[in-house]
Motif scaffolding. Structure first.
Motif, PDB file in Angstrom:
ATOM      1  N   LYS A 449       7.958 -29.093  18.410  1.00  0.00           N
ATOM      2  CA  LYS A 449       7.867 -30.429  19.015  1.00  0.00           C
ATOM      3  C   LYS A 449       9.119 -31.251  18.750  1.00  0.00           C
ATOM      4  CE  LYS A 449       2.841 -30.502  18.333  1.00  0.00           C
ATOM      5  NZ  LYS A 449       1.719 -31.184  17.640  1.00  0.00           N
ATOM      6  N   LEU A 450       9.973 -30.759  17.839  1.00  0.00           N
ATOM      7  CA  LEU A 450      11.173 -31.483  17.461  1.00  0.00           C
ATOM      8  C   LEU A 450      12.399 -30.898  18.134  1.00  0.00           C
ATOM      9  CD1 LEU A 450      10.610 -31.699  13.611  1.00  0.00           C
ATOM     10  CD2 LEU A 450      10.439 -33.597  15.186  1.00  0.00           C
ATOM     11  N   ASP A 451      13.403 -31.728  18.334  1.00  0.00           N
ATOM     12  CA  ASP A 451      14.728 -31.219  18.663  1.00  0.00           C
ATOM     13  C   ASP A 451      15.175 -30.393  17.461  1.00  0.00           C
ATOM     14  OD1 ASP A 451      17.409 -30.748  19.056  1.00  0.00           O
ATOM     15  OD2 ASP A 451      17.860 -32.774  19.723  1.00  0.00           O
ATOM     16  N   PRO A 452      15.522 -29.100  17.652  1.00  0.00           N
ATOM     17  CA  PRO A 452      15.882 -28.264  16.496  1.00  0.00           C
ATOM     18  C   PRO A 452      16.955 -28.872  15.605  1.00  0.00           C
ATOM     19  CG  PRO A 452      15.683 -26.921  18.464  1.00  0.00           C
ATOM     20  CD  PRO A 452      15.571 -28.352  18.916  1.00  0.00           C
ATOM     21  N   LYS A 453      17.860 -29.672  16.182  1.00  0.00           N
ATOM     22  CA  LYS A 453      18.935 -30.273  15.385  1.00  0.00           C
ATOM     23  C   LYS A 453      18.403 -31.259  14.354  1.00  0.00           C
ATOM     24  CE  LYS A 453      21.230 -31.662  18.979  1.00  0.00           C
ATOM     25  NZ  LYS A 453      22.279 -32.314  19.806  1.00  0.00           N
ATOM     26  N   SER A 454      17.209 -31.817  14.595  1.00  0.00           N
ATOM     27  CA  SER A 454      16.684 -32.836  13.688  1.00  0.00           C
ATOM     28  C   SER A 454      15.938 -32.248  12.501  1.00  0.00           C
ATOM     29  CB  SER A 454      15.740 -33.777  14.458  1.00  0.00           C
ATOM     30  OG  SER A 454      14.567 -33.090  14.855  1.00  0.00           O
ATOM     31  N   ILE A 455      15.815 -30.916  12.466  1.00  0.00           N
ATOM     32  CA  ILE A 455      15.066 -30.288  11.377  1.00  0.00           C
ATOM     33  C   ILE A 455      15.897 -30.240  10.098  1.00  0.00           C
ATOM     34  CG2 ILE A 455      13.892 -28.161  10.674  1.00  0.00           C
ATOM     35  CD1 ILE A 455      13.188 -27.679  13.574  1.00  0.00           C
ATOM     36  N   GLY A 456      17.204 -30.341  10.234  1.00  0.00           N
ATOM     37  CA  GLY A 456      18.055 -30.478   9.060  1.00  0.00           C
ATOM     38  C   GLY A 456      18.257 -29.216   8.264  1.00  0.00           C
ATOM     39  N   VAL A 457      18.552 -28.103   8.942  1.00  0.00           N
ATOM     40  CA  VAL A 457      18.754 -26.850   8.220  1.00  0.00           C
ATOM     41  C   VAL A 457      20.176 -26.328   8.389  1.00  0.00           C
ATOM     42  CG1 VAL A 457      16.354 -26.113   8.222  1.00  0.00           C
ATOM     43  CG2 VAL A 457      17.793 -25.580  10.191  1.00  0.00           C
ATOM     44  N   GLY A 458      21.116 -27.212   8.765  1.00  0.00           N
ATOM     45  CA  GLY A 458      22.504 -26.788   8.925  1.00  0.00           C
ATOM     46  C   GLY A 458      23.463 -27.874   8.482  1.00  0.00           C
ATOM     47  N   GLN A 459      24.709 -27.463   8.228  1.00  0.00           N
ATOM     48  CA  GLN A 459      25.744 -28.403   7.817  1.00  0.00           C
ATOM     49  C   GLN A 459      26.602 -28.821   9.008  1.00  0.00           C
ATOM     50  OE1 GLN A 459      27.765 -26.145   4.664  1.00  0.00           O
ATOM     51  NE2 GLN A 459      27.008 -27.658   3.210  1.00  0.00           N
ATOM     52  N   TYR A 460      27.074 -30.060   8.958  1.00  0.00           N
ATOM     53  CA  TYR A 460      28.012 -30.574   9.957  1.00  0.00           C
ATOM     54  C   TYR A 460      27.514 -30.359  11.388  1.00  0.00           C
ATOM     55  CZ  TYR A 460      31.007 -30.649   5.871  1.00  0.00           C
ATOM     56  OH  TYR A 460      31.515 -30.893   4.624  1.00  0.00           O
ATOM     57  N   GLN A 461      26.198 -30.542  11.576  1.00  0.00           N
ATOM     58  CA  GLN A 461      25.635 -30.262  12.889  1.00  0.00           C
ATOM     59  C   GLN A 461      26.138 -31.225  13.960  1.00  0.00           C
ATOM     60  OE1 GLN A 461      21.677 -30.828  11.233  1.00  0.00           O
ATOM     61  NE2 GLN A 461      21.241 -32.293  12.834  1.00  0.00           N
ATOM     62  N   HIS A 462      26.579 -32.410  13.560  1.00  0.00           N
ATOM     63  CA  HIS A 462      27.088 -33.361  14.545  1.00  0.00           C
ATOM     64  C   HIS A 462      28.569 -33.127  14.847  1.00  0.00           C
ATOM     65  CE1 HIS A 462      23.316 -35.459  14.305  1.00  0.00           C
ATOM     66  NE2 HIS A 462      23.450 -35.622  13.000  1.00  0.00           N
ATOM     67  N   ASP A 463      29.211 -32.248  14.082  1.00  0.00           N
ATOM     68  CA  ASP A 463      30.634 -31.984  14.269  1.00  0.00           C
ATOM     69  C   ASP A 463      30.898 -30.768  15.147  1.00  0.00           C
ATOM     70  OD1 ASP A 463      31.634 -34.088  12.487  1.00  0.00           O
ATOM     71  OD2 ASP A 463      30.706 -32.903  10.906  1.00  0.00           O
ATOM     72  N   VAL A 464      29.913 -29.888  15.283  1.00  0.00           N
ATOM     73  CA  VAL A 464      30.133 -28.661  16.043  1.00  0.00           C
ATOM     74  C   VAL A 464      29.907 -28.922  17.532  1.00  0.00           C
ATOM     75  CG1 VAL A 464      29.426 -27.257  14.085  1.00  0.00           C
ATOM     76  CG2 VAL A 464      27.741 -27.854  15.817  1.00  0.00           C
ATOM     77  N   ASP A 465      30.302 -27.952  18.347  1.00  0.00           N
ATOM     78  CA  ASP A 465      30.114 -28.024  19.792  1.00  0.00           C
ATOM     79  C   ASP A 465      28.624 -28.195  20.090  1.00  0.00           C
ATOM     80  OD1 ASP A 465      29.586 -27.251  22.488  1.00  0.00           O
ATOM     81  OD2 ASP A 465      31.512 -26.225  22.572  1.00  0.00           O
TER      82      ASP A 465
END
Length: 617
Positions: A449-465
């Motif tokens: 139900k969530l945008d996968p990016k909001s689950i918080g399991v990666g680094q620098y997710q806002h910096d990548v393509d």
């Protein structure tokens, strides 16, 4: 279907051309990766999802390459610059980098120093100096080109203009660019320094205030951290090799008469080209490519972590008490039934006054008893550990599991359209607590139900393509959802939206049809759903389950197109479909012989059905 693509991909992936061709054909027909991997194994030679995804992505990149090739040819034709030799070189280029190197000399440019020199009539002088390095006297050759009216007031200005023209040719040379690119990748260092007077404000980047590391092996997280520091104007970053190495590589390519006067002019032009044009151009390329490499690695880690989280073992259907911890605002507590339905919610304060601690303890004990709680989920955010400690002191039944749950993204879900639609009259905090409890019951069903990016399991997710990240994470979620299967009569529209062949519109239509007409009794009833046609049904049916449906096979991973095979098997073995689904554990007569014979008949009939274009269960 482009045969060149097939041969190239087969060679790169070290698989057979027919496997690539079959996969490409299925993809072109609209088949999804999970569907091909599970139900078209016979066609693809049992390729898994990783190989099929690689074929899909490589096909797209080759199409993009050819589209760029066509655009370049069209541009050259429009400017009457296309020759047979140039067209042949463009056709043979196998990478986008090689293609752009070939196009570089013909690329429309802004008004450069070389263009100005050409306008002043200095191109013949540049040709004479470059072609006659061993014999030409540059000073003597430059005198006739002095013309104040054209802005060439002296011999030195004439020579400077000629060097500008040679420098641009050096920068545009495909071989020089290729060799220098290799040098950068092998010897260039990533250097970062703090910007003037930014030491205090940029303290979080202090590790990179004076940092250097080979670009060839810099870890993705460091590259992304340095780039973020640069983006926020705290750091300055350069990617350069030793200058002497670059010049040692370039000069022999162009300087044919070292020590001669004309040769010296060419050497000066090469140095100028590297420092002013070519070096910065290759550095820009490396900045882009090193960022892309860092992105790929960061996205891979993100995707692996997401897969692990989505496929975490579910606790199952339990009466659940879920707590979203908090200090000042208290702990938000909800009670859910075994289907995840909200039964009750409250707020307790286990970390304030003694009276409130006693009230909290009594409230939780009462809820555990009243709602026959079978498990307790506690969010791992602020006050999580303190709340867990408090709950464990309540002397609840020893058989009652108390589990810390990753609550990343729960607040985002609580404010989402999905949460508002399900709980229109409840507070955000209640919705977040419900999400925490459901995550313990079934992580996959809740986290989709969530945008996968909001689950918080990666680094620098806002910096990548962001497009590459979204595509990768969507692939992971789709793989997990279809790998596990979805219960058709209970799944949310968010979960259904990730099923092979479905989208958000069809998922919403399925839920609406379910609400209006009651539970689905068979997979074939899906064809009654508005806008869900035969193609979507083919892609989706095998991944949708109907527990206690009219046909026991609807609860299995067997695709409906293979039902006739199973029916023939049941008749041959004189047993029921349920017996087959249980592995023929209790057939009527001579079990071992019947199982062997049945398996043999199934294999033979399956091969025959594959030849007829049917799928394997």
């Amino acid at each position: 279907m482009n045969e060149n693509y097939i041969a190239k991909i087969a060679g790169e992936l070290k698989i057979q051309g027919r496997q690539v061709a079959a996969t490409a054909r299925l993809l072109a027909e609209g088949a999804t990766v999970p569907f091909i991997a599970r139900y078209r194994k016979e066609a693809t030679g049992t390729l898994d999802e990783v190989a099929i995804t690689s074929i899909r992505d490589r096909m797209l990149s080759l199409v993009e390459l050819d589209q760029r090739r066509e655009a370049i040819v069209k541009s050259l034709e429009e400017r009457n610059l296309l020759t047979d030799e140039l067209k042949s070189a463009i056709t043979k280029a196998e990478t986008l980098t090689a293609l752009e190197d070939i196009y570089q000399p013909y690329r429309p440019k802004r008004r450069t120093r070389a263009i100005i020199a050409k306008e002043q009539g200095l191109e013949p002088l540049a040709d004479t100096i470059f072609n006659g390095q061993a014999t030409v006297d540059p000073l003597a050759e430059a005198k006739p080109f002095v013309d104040a009216a054209k802005g060439v007031e002296s011999v030195e200005k004439a020579l400077a203009g000629a060097r500008d023209i040679i420098a641009e040719r050096v920068s545009d040379d495909a071989i020089a660019r290729s060799k220098l690119r290799e040098l950068y990748w092998s010897k260039a260092l990533v250097r970062s320094k703090v910007m003037t007077d930014k030491q205090e404000a940029g303290a979080k980047f202090k590790d990179y205030f004076d940092w250097s590391e080979p670009v060839s092996n810099i870890p993705s997280h460091r590259m992304l951290a340095i780039r973020r520091g640069e983006e926020e104007t705290f750091l300055m970053m350069r990617i350069t090799p030793p200058e002497e190495d670059a010049l040692f590589l370039l000069e022999p390519l162009f300087v044919k008469a070292p020590g001669k006067l004309a040769g010296e002019q060419v050497r000066l032009a090469v140095q100028d080209s590297y420092k002013r044009l070519l070096g910065s151009a290759i550095e820009v390329e490396l900045r882009i490519e090193s960022k892309a490499r860092a992105d790929r690695e960061a996205i891979r880690v993100f995707a692996d972590n997401l897969r692990e989280l989505l496929l975490a073992s579910p606790l199952g259907q339990k009466n659940m008490l879920a707590i979203d911890p908090g200090f000042r605002t208290g702990c938000k507590v909800v009670c859910l039934d075994r289907q995840g339905k909200l039964l009750h919610h409250d707020v307790v304060y286990p970390s304030q006054s003694d009276s409130r601690i006693r009230e909290a303890a009594d409230a939780i004990r009462s809820m555990v008893q009243k709602f026959q709680i079978e498990a307790i989920a506690i969010g791992n955010g602020t006050a999580g550990r303190e709340t867990e400690t408090f709950v464990r002191t309540l002397k609840l039944p020893a058989s009652l599991p108390i589990v810390m749950v990753n609550e990343s993204g729960a607040s985002i879900y609580s404010a989402s359209e999905a949460a508002r639609e399900e709980f229109p009259n409840e507070d955000l905090t209640v919705r977040g607590s419900v999400s925490i409890g459901r995550r313990l019951m079934d992580p996959l069903a809740e986290l989709v139900k969530l945008d996968p990016k909001s689950i918080g399991v990666g680094q620098y997710q806002h910096d990548v393509d962001q497009r590459a990240l979204k595509n990768s994470l969507d692939d992971v979620v789709m793989s997990c959802v279809n790998g596990v299967g979805v219960e058709l009569n209970t799944a949310s529209k968010q979960l259904l939206g990730y099923v092979s062949g479905l989208n958000s519109t069809l998922a919403a239509n399925i839920v609406a049809h379910r609400n209006e007409n009651g539970p689905f009794k068979s997979r074939s009833e899906l064809l009654k759903v508005p806008r869900l046609g035969p193609k979507a049904y083919e892609q989706a049916a095998g991944f949708l389950r109907i527990r206690d449906g009219e046909n026991p096979l609807d609860a299995s991973a067997v695709h409906p197109e293979s039902y006739p095979i199973l029916d023939r098997m049941t008749k041959d073995l004189n047993c029921s479909v349920q017996d087959l689904l249980k592995g023929l554990t209790a057939p009527p007569k001579n079990p071992a012989t019947k199982i062997r014979d049945g398996n043999r008949r199934f294999a033979n009939s399956h091969r025959h059905s594959q030849r007829a274009g049917q799928a394997r269960p």
